[in-house]
Design a protein around this motif. Structure first.
Motif, short mmCIF file in Angstrom:
data_model
loop_
_atom_site.label_atom_id
_atom_site.label_comp_id
_atom_site.label_asym_id
_atom_site.label_seq_id
_atom_site.Cartn_x
_atom_site.Cartn_y
_atom_site.Cartn_z
N UNK A 212 -5.74 19.62 -2.29
CA UNK A 212 -4.36 19.93 -2.69
C UNK A 212 -4.28 21.28 -3.42
N UNK A 213 -5.29 21.58 -4.25
CA UNK A 213 -5.25 22.80 -5.05
C UNK A 213 -5.89 24.00 -4.36
N UNK A 214 -6.94 23.77 -3.56
CA UNK A 214 -7.65 24.88 -2.91
C UNK A 214 -7.87 24.56 -1.43
N UNK A 215 -6.80 24.50 -0.64
CA UNK A 215 -6.97 24.08 0.76
C UNK A 215 -7.83 25.05 1.59
N UNK A 216 -7.66 26.35 1.37
CA UNK A 216 -8.42 27.31 2.18
C UNK A 216 -9.90 27.25 1.83
N UNK A 217 -10.22 27.19 0.52
CA UNK A 217 -11.62 27.11 0.11
C UNK A 217 -12.25 25.81 0.61
N UNK A 218 -11.55 24.69 0.51
CA UNK A 218 -12.09 23.41 0.99
C UNK A 218 -12.33 23.47 2.49
N UNK A 219 -11.38 24.05 3.24
CA UNK A 219 -11.57 24.16 4.69
C UNK A 219 -12.77 25.03 5.02
N UNK A 220 -12.95 26.12 4.26
CA UNK A 220 -14.09 26.99 4.52
C UNK A 220 -15.41 26.27 4.26
N UNK A 221 -15.51 25.49 3.18
CA UNK A 221 -16.75 24.76 2.87
C UNK A 221 -17.05 23.75 3.95
#
Length: 399
Positions: A68-77
């Protein structure tokens, strides 16, 4: 009920995300347990071992808690973890569904360019997975999985659009509420200014008349008791009239909704009484009406009355002894010309710029598209000239 649940979820986003992901975690744990009791080699994970396999699963799952807070970073990981899994030759697992969840998070919470990038990355990953699993690419199977991915991607974009639309509606509603409150404050301020003008006109005029009459009674009480009694009767009548007008204005402000009848608003028909009271106060006043009188709206009648009242009050206060005043009302075709002149020494009296009286005159006349000129006369004294549109001209400007 659903409204309360939605409000609670907004207040506790971390707990809400954990609850939504708990079924996914449960199935994933069961998947790890099933693999642990089976053969890791069948999945191409023999080199990882059971703990390495479990760690791979955690890398694919745990980042979703921050989606919810860091969607792009989570998707990258998660995408990099999936690519590492592909490099190690580990077959797709249930954990890999997390990349679709992460793609949905990006599409639903970030601008379209990020959503397009996430969709292309997932499609590339599907192509790589199918190229390894099925050397001779099964186009129908790939198309089915790709269509499922595109459906999730579109759902994320739709959720993003709907969320932004609702946020826009909320923002407009808040702005409309602020504007409504501001308009209410402006209306209240305008009403306070109107009441202040009314109070000033009533109090200034009537108290000035009462002071003049009381002073006259004080001088005549020893030499002419009858004149002193007449002056005090005039003070009493003026005070009663002022009290009636103030009761009427205060009655408007009553909060209990009780309707009470007090004296009506002054009108042109009461100008003769006003002039008579001023004459009784010792100021000779000549009142003339020129042209054919016409019926004016109540608001304009009150404006004319207050201008005459204010001008004569100023003459009483500043004109000095033996001063005279002339009030002329001239009806034209499209406007009413009102002139109040005196020959006293009021032109030399200090007047505060922006005083309530003159400002009140200008504000009253401006409501109807008219103008007021107040200045010393060329031959001495003071003059007030007001122009009020009447008939169609006045109605059009007042509207």
């Amino acid at each position: 009920m659903f409204g309360r649940l939605r409000a609670w979820s907004r207040r506790h986003p971390g707990i809400t995300d954990a609850l939504w992901l708990s079924p996914f975690l449960l199935v994933s744990v069961l998947n790890v347990w099933a693999v642990g009791t089976g053969d890791l080699a069948a999945l191409g994970a023999a080199r990882l071992g059971l703990w390495g396999f479990a760690g791979l699963g955690l890398l694919l799952f745990v980042p979703l808690l921050w989606l919810r807070r860091r969607p792009v970073a989570v998707f990258a990981i998660i995408s990099l973890t999936c690519f590492l899994q592909w490099l190690l030759g580990v077959q797709p697992l249930f954990f890999n569904v997390s990349v679709l969840v992460a793609m949905y998070g990006v599409a639903s919470r970030r601008p379209l360019r990020w959503a397009v990038g996430a969709g292309l990355v997932v499609e590339l990953g599907l192509a790589l997975a199918f190229a390894r699993l099925v050397p001779e690419l099964d186009v129908s199977a790939f198309a089915t999985v790709s269509a499922f991915t595109v459906a999730i991607w579109i759902a994320g974009i739709y959720a993003n659009t709907r969320r932004r639309y609702l946020e826009g509606l909320e923002e407009r509603a808040e702005r409309a509420e602020r504007e409504r409150d501001q308009q209410a404050r402006l209306a209240a301020a305008a009403e306070r200014a109107r009441i202040a003008r009314e109070l000033h006109d009533v109090v200034a005029h009537n108290v000035s008349v009462m002071i003049v009459q009381a002073d006259g009674a004080g001088y005549a009480i020893e030499h002419d008791p009858e004149q002193a009694r007449q002056a005090m009767r005039a003070v009493s009548a003026t005070g009663r009239g002022a009290l009636a007008e103030m009761r009427r204005m205060v009655g408007v402000l009553r909060a209990d909704g009780v309707q009470e009848e007090y004296a009506p608003q002054p009108s042109l028909s009461q100008l003769d009484d006003l002039v008579a009271r001023v004459r009784a106060s010792g100021l000779p006043v000549e009142f003339r009406v020129l042209g054919a009188p016409r019926r004016l709206p109540e608001g304009e009648q009150l404006t004319v009355y207050r201008i005459v009242q204010e001008a004569l009050t100023n003459t009483l206060k500043h004109g000095g002894p033996e001063s005279r005043a002339v009030v002329e009302m001239e009806y034209g075709v499209r406007e009413l010309l009102l002139r109040v002149t005196d020959d006293g020494r009021g032109a030399a009296a200090p007047r505060r710029e922006g005083g309530h009286g003159l400002v009140g005159m200008r504000e009253r006349v401006a409501l109807f598209g008219g103008s007021v000129e107040a200045r010393p006369g060329s031959g001495g004294g003071f003059r007030v000239v007001a122009r009020l549109p009447i008939g169609e001209a006045g109605a059009g400007r007042a509207a």
